[in-house]
Design an enzyme around this catalytic site. Structure first.
Site, PDB file in Angstrom:
ATOM      1  N   CYS A   1      49.403  48.305  37.385  1.00 12.91           N
ATOM      2  CA  CYS A   1      49.590  49.736  38.222  1.00 12.91           C
ATOM      3  C   CYS A   1      49.103  50.807  37.366  1.00 12.91           C
ATOM      4  CB  CYS A   1      51.052  49.825  38.260  1.00 12.91           C
ATOM      5  SG  CYS A   1      51.916  48.594  39.115  1.00 12.91           S
TER       6      CYS A   1
ATOM      7  N   ARG B   1      43.499  50.441  39.456  1.00  8.17           N
ATOM      8  CA  ARG B   1      44.365  49.425  38.753  1.00  8.17           C
ATOM      9  C   ARG B   1      45.281  49.005  39.700  1.00  8.17           C
ATOM     10  NH1 ARG B   1      44.708  50.306  33.160  1.00  8.17           N
ATOM     11  NH2 ARG B   1      46.693  49.312  33.173  1.00  8.17           N
TER      12      ARG B   1
ATOM     13  N   TRP C   1      50.280  47.830  42.148  1.00  8.37           N
ATOM     14  CA  TRP C   1      49.601  46.566  42.462  1.00  8.37           C
ATOM     15  C   TRP C   1      50.942  45.453  42.604  1.00  8.37           C
ATOM     16  CZ3 TRP C   1      49.353  41.480  40.589  1.00  8.37           C
ATOM     17  CH2 TRP C   1      48.558  40.533  41.116  1.00  8.37           C
TER      18      TRP C   1
ATOM     19  N   ASN D   1      54.893  49.655  35.114  1.00 11.58           N
ATOM     20  CA  ASN D   1      53.903  48.962  35.271  1.00 11.58           C
ATOM     21  C   ASN D   1      54.147  47.613  34.435  1.00 11.58           C
ATOM     22  OD1 ASN D   1      51.357  47.438  35.316  1.00 11.58           O
ATOM     23  ND2 ASN D   1      50.646  48.546  33.380  1.00 11.58           N
ATOM     24  N   GLY D   2      53.994  46.329  34.987  1.00 11.43           N
ATOM     25  CA  GLY D   2      54.558  45.199  34.186  1.00 11.43           C
ATOM     26  C   GLY D   2      55.332  44.266  35.051  1.00 11.43           C
TER      27      GLY D   2
ATOM     28  N   GLU E   1      28.754  33.903  37.128  1.00  9.18           N
ATOM     29  CA  GLU E   1      28.945  35.336  37.538  1.00  9.18           C
ATOM     30  C   GLU E   1      28.592  35.929  38.738  1.00  9.18           C
ATOM     31  OE1 GLU E   1      30.836  37.406  36.217  1.00  9.18           O
ATOM     32  OE2 GLU E   1      29.964  39.564  36.644  1.00  9.18           O
TER      33      GLU E   1
ATOM     34  N   LYS F   1      30.820  37.323  41.531  1.00  7.89           N
ATOM     35  CA  LYS F   1      30.819  38.635  41.779  1.00  7.89           C
ATOM     36  C   LYS F   1      30.884  38.488  43.385  1.00  7.89           C
ATOM     37  CE  LYS F   1      31.356  40.768  39.550  1.00  7.89           C
ATOM     38  NZ  LYS F   1      31.709  40.729  38.265  1.00  7.89           N
TER      39      LYS F   1
ATOM     40  N   GLU G   1      34.500  37.860  45.082  1.00 10.60           N
ATOM     41  CA  GLU G   1      35.305  38.837  44.977  1.00 10.60           C
ATOM     42  C   GLU G   1      35.265  40.203  45.748  1.00 10.60           C
ATOM     43  OE1 GLU G   1      36.023  40.557  41.176  1.00 10.60           O
ATOM     44  OE2 GLU G   1      34.109  40.237  40.391  1.00 10.60           O
TER      45      GLU G   1
ATOM     46  N   HIS H   1      25.715  14.978  39.778  1.00  8.61           N
ATOM     47  CA  HIS H   1      26.899  14.367  39.420  1.00  8.61           C
ATOM     48  C   HIS H   1      27.979  14.753  40.491  1.00  8.61           C
ATOM     49  CE1 HIS H   1      25.169  12.842  35.774  1.00  8.61           C
ATOM     50  NE2 HIS H   1      24.728  14.104  35.627  1.00  8.61           N
TER      51      HIS H   1
ATOM     52  N   LYS I   1      41.939  46.091  38.822  1.00  7.26           N
ATOM     53  CA  LYS I   1      40.982  46.035  37.569  1.00  7.26           C
ATOM     54  C   LYS I   1      41.799  45.563  36.373  1.00  7.26           C
ATOM     55  CE  LYS I   1      36.992  47.844  35.700  1.00  7.26           C
ATOM     56  NZ  LYS I   1      36.279  46.687  36.133  1.00  7.26           N
TER      57      LYS I   1
HETATM   58  C1  F6R Z   1      35.593  40.481  37.701  1.00  8.19           C
HETATM   59  C2  F6R Z   1      36.418  41.124  36.742  1.00  8.19           C
HETATM   60  C3  F6R Z   1      37.313  40.340  36.247  1.00  8.19           C
HETATM   61  C4  F6R Z   1      37.781  40.756  34.856  1.00  8.19           C
HETATM   62  C5  F6R Z   1      38.698  39.959  34.138  1.00  8.19           C
HETATM   63  C6  F6R Z   1      39.013  40.334  32.677  1.00  8.19           C
HETATM   64  O1  F6R Z   1      34.297  41.178  38.230  1.00  8.19           O
HETATM   65  O2  F6R Z   1      36.278  42.037  36.484  1.00  8.19           O
HETATM   66  O3  F6R Z   1      37.118  38.682  36.152  1.00  8.19           O
HETATM   67  O4  F6R Z   1      36.494  40.527  34.051  1.00  8.19           O
HETATM   68  O5  F6R Z   1      40.136  40.397  34.813  1.00  8.19           O
HETATM   69  O6  F6R Z   1      39.259  41.876  32.537  1.00  8.19           O
HETATM   70  P1  F6R Z   1      38.919  42.578  31.140  1.00  8.19           P
HETATM   71  O7  F6R Z   1      37.666  42.325  30.709  1.00  8.19           O
HETATM   72  O8  F6R Z   1      39.436  43.985  31.188  1.00  8.19           O
HETATM   73  O9  F6R Z   1      39.840  41.814  30.252  1.00  8.19           O
END
Ligand code: F6R
Length: 615
Positions: free
Chosen positions: A2, A27, A76, A102-103, A484, A488, A491, A507, A610
């Site tokens: 949050c 967030r 969130w 938050n938490g 990656e 991308k 998500e 395999h 995020k």
């Molecule tokens: C994907 C993404 C997440 C973060 C992961 C770690 O695009 O952003 O997979 O990489 O949640 O986040 P940080 O780097 O903030 O620890």
């Protein structure tokens, strides 16, 4: 997860709270709310399910009487769905006290039972309301001392939390506390701020104070007081924010993600800046810390999500240059087994936010077991660097879009720097000048990929808007980039995507190939290894023979791929360890363009936030 903002000062707080929440919306964005103590000393609250715009519209239609003390929250959901009732702030003490959080409060159920037995009636399903009710009861019982009541409450909470509270009988005072969850102080002139991160107040001040673990803060317009949970005063650590408000604005781009993808040359250049001296990598933050790297027999890199894919690239680089074994561990798996670590292990954590709970817990676990710890982080004042023996900051600037792009490139850059630094300190690299030159050339090469492939890849994504599944194959350092690319796409476009090591194909995964299946293949340069290149070309032939639609990412001039590729995306020539930073760019553009073609919000994908500050 949050976003939290608090304000005390002379200005009307509503606008400041909404501006702060807009910057923190990445967030969490399933509901939002504000509480304000107005000029007559009455507490006004508005909270709404949905994105911040819903709250903002409601305040435009029916403004709260404004005042100059306020708290705001963007959520969130963890406990209870995203409804108006579950949105924060939560109220207590006859609606005179407001709390945001938050938490996750892990003992909330026992506390709730205790309060229910006391006759408290709850209006939400949240753990936050339990904290609010507890604070209300404590405050009423101690004759109205908000700070004392707050201290008593935070000492009873278990789990992770940032908690902010204010009471209408104390205008000009906001109290806050943090345990395993972020909170920073913004210092103004005759006004002060609290925020989950500095973005909350960057428009008003770049002077900040970092609050440590298990600490409590009180802000008034003229004073900031920080204590530990026992009430003993502590000195918070001051820092200046190195970027300004404009860096956290969209600045004419269609999305933050588009802006951040385009900022990669700058993010990489800023991460390298000041770290190359006389043709060698020298990281000033690691001055005098050679003992971190000498006498170790193993490096573990721990991270989550995209950061863990950067870690995989780091494994190849550090092993090659520093000649020490490197394992990559997902942070949430690491501490739940019994890993073999000790004083001869260096645990490197990677986190853009510096607040990811899984990664933070892995770092703490490593320290408890005597390992040496170093973090790679993009956020000043964040918790993970504070818990580590050393930190190498990436200087990517604020990353707002949920999907990580420029932070990923900056993380790989920092790992390459770290690998070369360790190689020098450990005496494993005699002459790194070629690699140092490659590093220095990266920003320009990334800019070239952006320029030459943007249109082509966007067009490709447009043609593929109806695609239901995409596969990504890579080998060596191309493998993490395949992972990656798939992440991308998943998500932000909600399309099924998988990344595989190309050699793994036979395999099992090759069974997925049917006519028309799109497959991106990252082809390593034949200049680095003719053998590895030929293996990947064979993989392409195998999938092509089964009808796959092959999209190849290969260096300029690699003609061996042409007979078997439906599309070829070109990247400039680069050293083996540096190719990932070029190859990832078209994959980011592809995911973004495909999501856009589907009409999706690329900055705020569904179900995600995020910064994942809960385990
Ligand atoms: C994907 C993404 C997440 C973060 C992961 C770690 O695009 O952003 O997979 O990489 O949640 O986040 P940080 O780097 O903030 O620890």
């Amino acid at each position: 997860m949050c976003g939290i903002v608090g304000y005390v000062g002379p200005r009307p707080s509503q606008d400041i709270l909404l501006a702060g929440l807009a910057r923190l919306e990445y967030r969490g964005y399933d509901s939002a709310g504000v509480a304000v103590i107005d000029g007559d000393g009455a507490l006004g609250v508005r909270k709404k399910a949905g994105k911040l715009a819903v709250l903002r519209d409601s305040l435009v239609d029916a403004p709260l009487p404004d005042g100059s003390t306020g708290i705001g929250h963007t959520r969130w959901a963890t406990h209870g769905g995203p409804t108006d009732g579950n949105a924060h702030p939560h109220l207590a003490d006859h609606d005179k006290l407001a709390v945001i959080h938050n938490g996750i409060i892990e003992n909330f159920s026992a506390l709730r039972d205790e309060l229910l037995a006391d006759g408290v009636v709850f209006r939400s399903e949240t753990d936050t309301e339990v904290a609010a009710a507890l604070l209300g009861r404590e405050y009423a019982g101690n004759g109205g001392d908000l700070q004392r009541a707050f201290r008593s409450v935070v000492n009873r909470l278990e789990g992770a939390f940032t908690l902010l509270a204010m009471h209408q009988d104390h205008p000009g005072l906001v109290v806050g506390a943090r345990r395993n969850s972020p909170l920073v102080i913004g210092l103004g002139e005759g006004e002060n701020f609290l925020g989950s991160d500095v973005a909350a107040f960057i428009e008003y001040t770049r002077k900040a104070l970092a609050i440590g673990q298990d600490q409590i803060v009180s802000i008034t317009p003229d004073a900031v007081t920080v204590t530990d949970f026992a009430g003993t005063p502590v000195d918070p650590e001051p820092f200046d924010v190195s970027w300004d408000a404009a860096a956290a604005e969209k600045g004419g781009w269609s999305s933050f993600m588009a802006k951040e993808v385009a900022e990669q040359p700058e993010a990489v250049a800023n991460t390298i800046r000041g770290r190359i001296q006389d043709g060698q990598v020298v990281i000033p933050e690691l001055d005098g810390l050679d003992e971190l790297f000498i006498g170790i027999n193993r490096v573990i890199i721990t991270a989550c999500g995209t950061a863990s894919y950067a870690a995989l690239v780091g494994k190849y680089a550090i092993e090659q240059w520093a000649r020490v074994a490197v394992d990559v561990e997902l942070a949430h798996e690491f501490r739940y087994r019994d890993p073999v670590i000790g004083a001869d292990t260096l645990v490197v954590s990677i986190s853009q936010s510096g607040e990811t709970m899984d990664t933070l817990m892995a770092v703490k676990y490593a320290r408890e077991r005597g390992a040496r710890t170093l973090s790679i982080c993009n956020t000043q004042g964040a918790t993970i660097p504070r818990e580590s023996d050393a930190v190498v900051y990436t200087h990517a600037g604020p990353e707002v879009a949920v999907a990580s792009t420029k932070a990923f490139s900056a993380q790989i850059t920092a790992l390459l720097l770290l690998g070369l630094h360790m190689g020098r300190v450990r005496g494993a690299v005699a002459d790194a000048s070629v690699d140092v030159d490659e590093l220095a050339a990266l920003p320009e090469k990334i800019a070239k990929v952006l320029e030459s492939e943007q249109e082509h890849v966007t067009q490709l994504a447009g043609w593929m808007a109806d695609t239901r599944s995409v596969l990504f194959l890579g080998r060596h350092v191309g493998y993490p980039i395949a992972l990656e690319g798939a992440l991308k796409l998943k998500e932000i476009s909600y399309i099924h995507a998988e990344g595989f090591a190309a050699g793994e194909l036979k395999h099992g995964p090759i069974a997925l190939i049917e006519p028309g299946q799109p497959v991106f293949v990252l082809v390593p340069s034949p200049r680095h290894s003719a053998l590895v290149h030929s293996k990947v070309v064979s993989n392409i032939q195998e999938i092509r023979a089964r009808g796959a639609r092959v999209i190849v990412i290969a260096e300029e001039g690699d003609v061996a791929v042409l007979p078997f590729a439906d599309e070829v995306i070109r990247i400039p020539l680069a050293g083996a360890m540096f190719e990932p930073l070029l190859a990832v760019v078209p994959l980011q553009i592809f995911a973004m363009a495909l999501a856009t073609a589907k009409g999706l919000d690329v900055d705020q994908p569904r179900n995600l936030a995020k910064s994942v500050t809960v385990e």
